[in-house]
Design a protein around this motif. Sequence first.
Motif, short mmCIF file in Angstrom:
data_model
loop_
_atom_site.label_atom_id
_atom_site.label_comp_id
_atom_site.label_asym_id
_atom_site.label_seq_id
_atom_site.Cartn_x
_atom_site.Cartn_y
_atom_site.Cartn_z
N MET A 98 47.87 -29.55 -1.06
CA MET A 98 48.87 -30.19 -0.23
C MET A 98 48.72 -31.70 -0.36
O MET A 98 47.65 -32.24 -0.17
CB MET A 98 48.66 -29.77 1.23
N ARG A 99 49.78 -32.34 -0.74
CA ARG A 99 49.81 -33.79 -0.79
C ARG A 99 50.87 -34.24 0.21
O ARG A 99 51.95 -33.67 0.27
CB ARG A 99 50.18 -34.28 -2.17
N TYR A 100 50.53 -35.26 0.97
CA TYR A 100 51.51 -35.74 1.92
C TYR A 100 51.36 -37.24 2.14
O TYR A 100 50.32 -37.82 1.88
CB TYR A 100 51.44 -34.99 3.25
N VAL A 101 52.43 -37.85 2.62
CA VAL A 101 52.47 -39.28 2.89
C VAL A 101 52.77 -39.46 4.37
O VAL A 101 53.65 -38.80 4.92
CB VAL A 101 53.57 -39.97 2.04
N ILE A 102 52.01 -40.34 4.99
CA ILE A 102 52.22 -40.67 6.40
C ILE A 102 52.61 -42.14 6.49
O ILE A 102 52.01 -42.99 5.84
CB ILE A 102 50.94 -40.39 7.22
N GLU A 103 53.62 -42.42 7.29
CA GLU A 103 54.04 -43.81 7.50
C GLU A 103 53.55 -44.27 8.86
O GLU A 103 53.84 -43.65 9.89
CB GLU A 103 55.56 -43.91 7.43
N ALA B 241 48.73 -41.91 1.58
CA ALA B 241 48.89 -40.55 1.04
C ALA B 241 47.53 -39.92 0.90
O ALA B 241 46.53 -40.60 0.62
CB ALA B 241 49.59 -40.61 -0.32
N PHE B 242 47.49 -38.60 1.09
CA PHE B 242 46.24 -37.86 1.01
C PHE B 242 46.49 -36.55 0.27
O PHE B 242 47.50 -35.90 0.48
CB PHE B 242 45.72 -37.56 2.42
N ASP B 243 45.56 -36.19 -0.59
CA ASP B 243 45.62 -34.93 -1.34
C ASP B 243 44.52 -34.02 -0.77
O ASP B 243 43.33 -34.31 -0.92
CB ASP B 243 45.36 -35.20 -2.82
N THR B 244 44.92 -32.94 -0.13
CA THR B 244 43.95 -32.05 0.53
C THR B 244 43.08 -31.30 -0.46
O THR B 244 42.04 -30.77 -0.08
CB THR B 244 44.67 -31.03 1.45
N GLU B 245 43.49 -31.22 -1.70
CA GLU B 245 42.70 -30.52 -2.72
C GLU B 245 41.59 -31.41 -3.29
O GLU B 245 40.44 -31.00 -3.38
CB GLU B 245 43.62 -30.06 -3.86
N THR B 246 41.92 -32.63 -3.63
CA THR B 246 40.95 -33.51 -4.29
C THR B 246 40.30 -34.51 -3.34
O THR B 246 39.28 -35.11 -3.68
CB THR B 246 41.63 -34.31 -5.41
N GLY B 247 40.91 -34.74 -2.18
CA GLY B 247 40.41 -35.75 -1.27
C GLY B 247 40.87 -37.15 -1.63
O GLY B 247 40.48 -38.13 -1.00
N ALA B 248 41.71 -37.27 -2.66
CA ALA B 248 42.20 -38.58 -3.06
C ALA B 248 43.02 -39.18 -1.92
O ALA B 248 43.83 -38.50 -1.28
CB ALA B 248 43.05 -38.47 -4.32
N TYR B 249 42.79 -40.45 -1.68
CA TYR B 249 43.45 -41.16 -0.59
C TYR B 249 43.89 -42.52 -1.11
O TYR B 249 43.11 -43.22 -1.75
CB TYR B 249 42.46 -41.33 0.57
N ALA C 35 43.31 -29.96 16.89
CA ALA C 35 43.86 -29.93 15.53
C ALA C 35 45.38 -30.10 15.55
O ALA C 35 45.93 -30.85 14.73
CB ALA C 35 43.47 -28.64 14.83
N GLU C 36 46.04 -29.44 16.47
CA GLU C 36 47.50 -29.55 16.55
C GLU C 36 47.94 -30.97 16.92
O GLU C 36 48.97 -31.44 16.44
CB GLU C 36 48.05 -28.53 17.54
N GLN C 37 47.14 -31.67 17.74
CA GLN C 37 47.46 -33.04 18.11
C GLN C 37 47.30 -33.99 16.92
O GLN C 37 47.92 -35.05 16.87
CB GLN C 37 46.57 -33.53 19.26
N CYS C 38 46.45 -33.60 15.97
CA CYS C 38 46.13 -34.46 14.83
C CYS C 38 46.99 -34.19 13.59
O CYS C 38 47.01 -35.00 12.66
CB CYS C 38 44.66 -34.30 14.45
N LYS C 39 47.69 -33.07 13.58
CA LYS C 39 48.49 -32.70 12.41
C LYS C 39 49.49 -33.79 12.05
O LYS C 39 50.21 -34.28 12.91
CB LYS C 39 49.24 -31.39 12.67
N GLY C 40 49.47 -34.18 10.77
CA GLY C 40 50.39 -35.19 10.29
C GLY C 40 50.00 -36.61 10.66
O GLY C 40 50.73 -37.55 10.35
N LYS C 41 48.83 -36.78 11.31
CA LYS C 41 48.38 -38.12 11.70
C LYS C 41 47.02 -38.46 11.10
O LYS C 41 46.71 -39.63 10.94
CB LYS C 41 48.26 -38.21 13.21
N THR C 42 46.20 -37.45 10.85
CA THR C 42 44.87 -37.69 10.30
C THR C 42 44.66 -36.77 9.10
O THR C 42 45.38 -35.80 8.92
CB THR C 42 43.77 -37.50 11.38
N ASN C 43 43.65 -37.08 8.28
CA ASN C 43 43.43 -36.33 7.05
C ASN C 43 42.28 -35.33 7.15
O ASN C 43 42.37 -34.24 6.61
CB ASN C 43 43.10 -37.29 5.90
N GLN C 44 41.19 -35.75 7.79
CA GLN C 44 39.97 -34.95 7.73
C GLN C 44 39.31 -34.84 9.09
O GLN C 44 39.38 -35.75 9.91
CB GLN C 44 38.98 -35.60 6.78
#
Length: 177
Positions: A2-7, A16-24, A94-103
Amino acid sequence: MMRYVIEDTKYCFKYAFDTETGAYVRTGILDDKGRDTGKDPFQASFPHLIDVGIMGHCIHGKTGLCAKAGVGCYQSGLWKEEPNMTVEDFRWIAEQCKGKTNQFALGGRGDPDQHEQFVEILQICRENQLVPNFTTSGYGMTPEIAALCKQYCGAVAVSWYRSSYTLRAIQQFWMQA
């Protein structure tokens, strides 16, 4: 994967964060036309990594193995015993953090992999686009837990307790590689 971008609209940058590789990656502060100014954002509206203490007690510490290994416990695991965090409370966080934090750095007083609902905690993380990480003594590590960590976790650290269980845990993780 999962890759996603947060503004971050408050501090005017994107990450942007990649949940597979941890790239940020993140931009600099963006101007009113969305162009990168090259200025580094000083802070964010929400943390990108959150330490969540899921453990209230430590089997490893209660046995005195930490003291025997010469490792001091900053969580008073030898003396304090409280309940582990409930899955309901963890899900709410976890639900409060969804889409706001990565790890999530899972922690508390004891090895997170010994939480009685560890599998569900890992699943909740991934359901909410959070990558779990943690450190363990390796005391209760099993091949099954190591396989779950490979499936769900970004990183797992094994602290050196000068013991066979630490080496066994490292070996179990190595076998998953």
